[in-house]
Scaffold this active site. Structure first.
Site, PDB file in Angstrom:
ATOM      1  N   LYS A 228      61.318  69.489  43.184  1.00 28.75           N
ATOM      2  CA  LYS A 228      62.621  69.186  42.599  1.00 28.75           C
ATOM      3  C   LYS A 228      63.203  70.370  41.825  1.00 28.75           C
ATOM      4  O   LYS A 228      62.512  71.330  41.487  1.00 28.75           O
ATOM      5  CB  LYS A 228      62.520  67.952  41.701  1.00 28.75           C
ATOM      6  CG  LYS A 228      62.378  66.654  42.492  1.00 28.75           C
ATOM      7  CD  LYS A 228      62.420  65.425  41.608  1.00 28.75           C
ATOM      8  CE  LYS A 228      62.419  64.152  42.451  1.00 28.75           C
ATOM      9  NZ  LYS A 228      62.426  62.926  41.611  1.00 28.75           N
ATOM     10  N   ARG A 262      54.082  60.927  44.110  1.00 29.05           N
ATOM     11  CA  ARG A 262      54.937  60.827  45.295  1.00 29.05           C
ATOM     12  C   ARG A 262      55.301  62.251  45.709  1.00 29.05           C
ATOM     13  O   ARG A 262      55.963  62.967  44.957  1.00 29.05           O
ATOM     14  CB  ARG A 262      56.196  60.010  44.978  1.00 29.05           C
ATOM     15  CG  ARG A 262      57.138  59.824  46.160  1.00 29.05           C
ATOM     16  CD  ARG A 262      58.365  59.012  45.760  1.00 29.05           C
ATOM     17  NE  ARG A 262      59.271  58.817  46.879  1.00 29.05           N
ATOM     18  CZ  ARG A 262      60.221  59.694  47.250  1.00 29.05           C
ATOM     19  NH1 ARG A 262      60.378  60.819  46.575  1.00 29.05           N
ATOM     20  NH2 ARG A 262      61.001  59.441  48.284  1.00 29.05           N
TER      21      ARG A 262
END
Length: 287
Positions: A228, A262
């Site tokens: 991210k 995740r």
């Protein structure tokens, strides 16, 4: 840290033990997810990704058909269902025993995936905010539910994120949502602080710094930071350059109580779990 965290969830009638952290591999059946390497659309690409997740040690497959990257375009429910049916059929064929999580904020989509394809978990980025029917449907389905915090929507969340105290506000948000779910009879709830969803760089690292505070809920904690912008905006480059930073945060998150990672890069995450577990086990050897 609170040691009474619930460590078992019911997936398709079997108990999954989260006292040993689990790795959830990401399968995006979208043309526009933020990390280009995660986009899988053809039957061959989906099948290869499913086999890769399983072979590299992932214990869950999280399939999503609606990109939640900042400023992503809307996808009609019919198109989301079409993409998911296509992907879920491949998963069922390639790995029928896989524990499948579906990344959706729509109650009708969740219901279809559970009832028609045996999806085991629903992963909702909006925590019921984008579909008022989600909580009642989850309670009726009786499946584990990943409750994620997001300020705004995928289209607006990064416009101007603001908090007085991000950790306290996310905790208050979870407190109200968890109570509503329990009042409806929902069983297995998993918390996700929502790294990158309506947060600045500073907000994300404040959450990471105080991640252990979420143990007060005595619920499993999922961390989704894989590649991210909180990583590459700090270190430079883009999503393709963010694996090393991802691994560093995974190690910190596991030490602060994360039960599920995740991820895009399953092998690296599985190895991180093994290293952290070995460190923990050494405490007993030295006593």
């Amino acid at each position: 840290m609170n040691r009474n965290i619930k460590t078992q969830i019911n997936v398709n009638g079997q108990l999954m033990d989260l006292s040993h952290p689990q790795v959830m591999g990401i399968l995006n059946v979208t043309p526009d997810s933020f990390f280009a390497g995660s986009r899988k659309q053809s039957e061959k690409e989906i099948a290869e990704r499913v086999r890769q997740i399983v072979e590299e040690g992932g214990s869950m497959i999280d399939i999503g058909a609606y990109s939640s990257r900042p400023n992503a375009g809307d996808v009609p429910a019919e198109e989301e269902m079409r993409r998911l049916r296509y992907g879920l059929a491949v998963i069922r064929r390639e790995c029928p025993e896989a524990v499948v999580s579906v990344d959706t904020f729509r109650a009708d989509v969740a219901k279809m995936c559970v009832e028609e394809y045996g999806a085991a978990i629903i992963n909702d980025i909006s925590a019921g905010e984008m579909d008022a029917n989600m909580f009642p449907v989850i309670a009726r389905l009786g499946v584990p539910y990943i409750l994620m915090h997001m300020q705004g929507t995928p289209q607006t969340m990064q416009a101007c994120p603001h908090y007085g105290n991000v950790v306290k506000e996310v905790m208050c948000y979870f407190s109200e949502k968890v109570q509503r779910l329990r009042d409806l009879g929902a069983k297995d709830i998993i918390l996700d602080p929502g790294f990158g969803f309506g947060k600045t760089l500073e907000h994300n690292y404040a959450l990471l710094d105080q991640l252990e505070e979420f143990s007060i809920f005595e619920l499993p904690l999922l961390v989704g930071v894989s590649r991210k912008s909180m990583i590459y905006k700090l270190l430079g480059g883009g999503p393709e350059d963010a694996l090393n930073g991802t691994t560093a945060i995974h190690a910190l998150a596991l030490m602060k109580g994360a039960c599920i990672l995740r991820v895009h890069d399953v092998k690296a995450a599985v190895e991180t779990v093994k290293i952290v577990n070995a460190m923990r086990q050494s405490r007993y050897v030295c006593q």
